[in-house]
Design a protein around this motif. Structure first.
Motif, PDB file in Angstrom:
ATOM      1  N   ILE A  19      -4.287  -4.463  -4.682  1.00  0.00           N
ATOM      2  CA  ILE A  19      -4.632  -5.181  -3.158  1.00  0.00           C
ATOM      3  C   ILE A  19      -6.077  -5.494  -3.199  1.00  0.00           C
ATOM      4  O   ILE A  19      -7.072  -4.872  -3.438  1.00  0.00           O
ATOM      5  N   CYS A  22       0.954  -1.083   0.017  1.00  0.00           N
ATOM      6  CA  CYS A  22       0.050   0.015  -0.033  1.00  0.00           C
ATOM      7  C   CYS A  22       0.970   1.225  -0.133  1.00  0.00           C
ATOM      8  O   CYS A  22       2.022   1.279   0.658  1.00  0.00           O
ATOM      9  N   ILE A  23       0.535   2.235  -1.064  1.00  0.00           N
ATOM     10  CA  ILE A  23       1.390   3.322  -0.919  1.00  0.00           C
ATOM     11  C   ILE A  23       0.701   4.629  -0.178  1.00  0.00           C
ATOM     12  O   ILE A  23       0.936   5.687  -0.378  1.00  0.00           O
ATOM     13  N   ARG A  24      -0.509   4.330   0.441  1.00  0.00           N
ATOM     14  CA  ARG A  24      -1.361   5.163   1.076  1.00  0.00           C
ATOM     15  C   ARG A  24      -1.797   6.474   0.325  1.00  0.00           C
ATOM     16  O   ARG A  24      -1.573   7.588   0.686  1.00  0.00           O
ATOM     17  N   CYS A  25      -2.110   6.307  -0.948  1.00  0.00           N
ATOM     18  CA  CYS A  25      -2.512   7.239  -1.988  1.00  0.00           C
ATOM     19  C   CYS A  25      -4.020   7.724  -1.613  1.00  0.00           C
ATOM     20  O   CYS A  25      -4.486   8.934  -1.821  1.00  0.00           O
ATOM     21  N   GLY A  26      -4.824   6.977  -0.883  1.00  0.00           N
ATOM     22  CA  GLY A  26      -6.192   7.344  -0.512  1.00  0.00           C
ATOM     23  C   GLY A  26      -7.138   7.347  -1.452  1.00  0.00           C
ATOM     24  O   GLY A  26      -8.326   7.571  -1.096  1.00  0.00           O
ATOM     25  N   GLN A  41      -7.813   1.480   3.514  1.00  0.00           N
ATOM     26  CA  GLN A  41      -6.522   1.265   3.700  1.00  0.00           C
ATOM     27  C   GLN A  41      -6.332   0.937   5.269  1.00  0.00           C
ATOM     28  O   GLN A  41      -5.344  -0.115   5.624  1.00  0.00           O
ATOM     29  N   CYS A  90      -7.537   0.592  -6.800  1.00  0.00           N
ATOM     30  CA  CYS A  90      -6.286   0.425  -6.061  1.00  0.00           C
ATOM     31  C   CYS A  90      -4.936   0.250  -7.043  1.00  0.00           C
ATOM     32  O   CYS A  90      -5.007  -0.983  -7.603  1.00  0.00           O
ATOM     33  N   PRO A  91      -4.173   1.278  -6.803  1.00  0.00           N
ATOM     34  CA  PRO A  91      -2.990   1.078  -7.931  1.00  0.00           C
ATOM     35  C   PRO A  91      -1.933  -0.063  -7.339  1.00  0.00           C
ATOM     36  O   PRO A  91      -1.179  -0.355  -8.220  1.00  0.00           O
ATOM     37  N   SER A  92      -2.097  -0.314  -6.213  1.00  0.00           N
ATOM     38  CA  SER A  92      -1.220  -1.652  -5.609  1.00  0.00           C
ATOM     39  C   SER A  92      -1.892  -3.097  -6.025  1.00  0.00           C
ATOM     40  O   SER A  92      -1.369  -4.240  -5.492  1.00  0.00           O
ATOM     41  N   CYS A 121      -8.821   4.547  -2.339  1.00  0.00           N
ATOM     42  CA  CYS A 121      -9.749   3.795  -2.026  1.00  0.00           C
ATOM     43  C   CYS A 121     -10.924   4.448  -1.030  1.00  0.00           C
ATOM     44  O   CYS A 121     -11.941   4.190  -1.152  1.00  0.00           O
TER      45      CYS A 121
HETATM   46  S1  SF4 Z   1      -5.885   2.536  -2.977  1.00  0.00           S
HETATM   47 FE1  SF4 Z   1      -4.557   0.866  -2.425  1.00  0.00          FE
HETATM   48  S2  SF4 Z   1      -2.525   1.683  -2.336  1.00  0.00           S
HETATM   49 FE2  SF4 Z   1      -3.888   3.563  -2.210  1.00  0.00          FE
HETATM   50  S3  SF4 Z   1      -4.436   3.445   0.067  1.00  0.00           S
HETATM   51 FE3  SF4 Z   1      -5.765   2.220  -0.714  1.00  0.00          FE
HETATM   52  S4  SF4 Z   1      -4.731   0.375  -0.328  1.00  0.00           S
HETATM   53 FE4  SF4 Z   1      -3.521   1.986  -0.229  1.00  0.00          FE
END
Ligand code: SF4
Ligand code: SF4
Length: 506
Positions: free
Chosen positions: A427, A374-378, A391, A423-425, A380
């Motif tokens: 997950i 997770c890059i904590r982009c927010g 997240q 989610c760019p990661s 989601c």
């Molecule tokens: S969208 Fe994915 S990467 Fe970005 S905050 Fe949420 S869980 Fe983390």
């Protein structure tokens, strides 16, 4: 003709997704003939599985009861055509992704002979409680996919101060179009069902909510509404955004009332029913036909002629796909439901059930890609329609921290899949949340079971103690009265008191 109104509340988050609905709505609903064999799972609703009331070798008629509800929560199941019960055995079902579950199997005789209809001539002459009992017998469940038994939902709503009935014709998930075509082709049944539901609930306002991308359905409903001349029913057009058809989201959009965390729409005076459920109620009450068929969208790149079919409950998916022109060479992956909330299945032997709103045949097996940290982009959190922090929830699912998961509202997650999609990661957030919710519910069930066992144990100990005290008192009383009879009688009483087997309750 009554025009739809637009005065709406706001939906938080959500996504505008490609609709993919034109292919399946180009043609009218196609009727699938009665198959040679019908497979009826006994578990087609929320609650305990129904209990079979037929045996192997029995002849049944269309509409005859074959399994009755077990306990307070459940719905009866009826034969979808006439024939003979040839087996009650485990068969692959969609609810379990193609794993087997108990089913009643009918070999159809091709006559499609129905049990004598018992329609109600004038439902308005019935007390609302009697009308509810009638609905209970029709095997009707929420056809939007939730399959909550309709009669129980209505009974629960009657215990609250329910003000509005909201008919859900939003159908916001891509590919699914069964409600759209139903509203186009059976608007009188949908609105007739709304009137029956209003009578059963004793309420005077019904909003019929339809997404703005369904102009044909809106026109058909508006025309029938004009003919009905029933000012209690109001059409509401809602924006085309996913997941505006979620119950709580729709209540917010239509009434601007917010369903509280952990609460139900009835907490804010609303009851939501799917448009297909309303039509099923009308079919049962006005025509005496229980829920034995439904409209299902058969679509995706993997079928030759995407279409909506009306098929008997218990028809296999393989058969239904045959009436959509069969598979294309590209067919690779089967999903029951839509791409966001559907269930992948491993075989097309599974039967269509009351919940089957869509069969999606994809040319590719869905894959989110390799999971990254997770890059904590927010992103989601920005799209979550329930205003959760996915997240943060993800972090607590990894830590298996039940307390924090509850605190951060995991149980309010509607598993819409929006967070996954952005989610760019890559997950798999929704799958993680679904599993964590399952674990929490299991733990809660276990706790409730342990609590019931503790109460039973304490009650048993209290009873033993009470009986011992009563026996002591009785022996003392006997001793007192025996004093007058002399030493031999006293010795006999003392002997009885010492013998553990003599009248000892345990
Ligand atoms: S969208 Fe994915 S990467 Fe970005 S905050 Fe949420 S869980 Fe983390
Ligand atoms: S799946 Fe749950 S957490 Fe994710 S966006 Fe939907 S409601 Fe929010």
């Amino acid at each position: 003709m009554s025009a739809p109104t637009y005065d709406l509340g706001k939906l938080h988050g959500g996504l505008r997704l490609p609709a993919h609905k034109n292919a399946s709505t180009a043609e009218p609903i196609k009727n699938v003939p009665v198959p040679a064999q019908l497979i009826l799972p006994i578990e087609q609703h929320v609650g305990e599985p129904a209990q079979p009331v037929v045996g192997i070798g029995d002849r049944v008629l269309k509409g005859q009861l074959v399994a009755e509800p077990d306990g307070e929560m459940g719905a009866p199941i009826h034969a979808s055509s006439s024939g003979t019960i040839v087996a009650i055995e485990r068969w692959p079902v969609s609810r379990r992704h193609g794993d087997k579950a108990p089913c009643i199997i009918i070999e159809c005789d091709g006559k499609d002979e129905a049990i004598a209809d018992a329609p109600i001539e004038d439902y308005r002459s019935l007390a609302s409680a009697d009308l509810l009992l009638r609905i209970l017998d029709g095997g009707i469940v929420g056809l939007g996919g939730a399959v909550f038994p309709t009669a129980q939902k209505l009974m629960q709503a009657r215990t609250c101060e329910t003000e509005f009935l909201i008919l859900n014709g939003v159908e916001c998930e891509p590919y699914i179009s069964c409600d759209d075509v139903l509203m186009r082709e059976r608007a009188p049944a949908v609105l007739g069902g709304a009137q029956i539901l209003m009578h059963a609930l004793n309420i005077n306002t019904c909003y019929v909510a339809v997404e703005s991308d369904k102009p044909e359905a809106i026109a058909c409903l508006a025309e029938v509404l004009g003919e009905l001349d029933d000012p209690r029913i109001v059409l509401k057009q809602v924006p085309t955004i996913y997941p505006s058809g979620g119950e709580d989201q729709l209540v917010q959009l239509v009434t601007n009332r917010e369903v509280p965390s952990g609460g139900l729409p009835t907490d804010v005076g609303c009851l939501v029913q799917n448009v297909g459920t309303a039509a099923a109620v009308a079919d049962w009450v006005l025509r005496g036909e229980p829920l034995i068929s439904r409209v299902t969208t058969i679509t995706g790149d993997g079928v030759a002629e995407p279409v909506n079919v009306r098929a008997r409950i218990g028809t296999t998916i393989e058969e239904a796909i045959h009436y959509a022109g069969g598979y294309t060479d590209r067919a690779k992956h089967l999903v029951i439901g839509g791409p966001m909330t559907g269930k992948s299945v491993t075989t097309d032997e599974v039967p269509l059930v009351k919940a089957s709103n869509c069969v999606l045949v994809l040319a590719e097996t869905p894959s989110a890609g390799d999971e990254l940290p997770c890059i904590r982009c927010g992103d989601c959190a920005a799209v979550c329609p329930v205003q959760l922090l996915p997240q943060q929830l993800f972090w607590y699912t990894c830590a298996d921290d039940e307390k924090k998961l509850r605190e951060f509202g995991l149980l309010d997650c509607i598993e819409c899949g929006c967070c996954d999609l952005v989610c760019p990661s890559h997950i798999p957030l929704t799958a993680d949340f679904r599993m964590a919710k399952g674990r929490i519910r299991e733990l809660a069930d276990e706790k409730a079971r342990a609590e019931r066992a503790r109460k039973r144990f304490e009650a048993r100990n209290d009873r033993i103690e009470r009986e011992l005290l009563e026996r002591e008192a009785e022996l003392d009383r006997q001793k007192e009265s025996a004093k007058a009879a002399g030493p031999a009688a006293i010795a006999e009483i003392l002997k009885r008191k010492q013998k553990p087997g003599n009248g000892d309750p345990e």
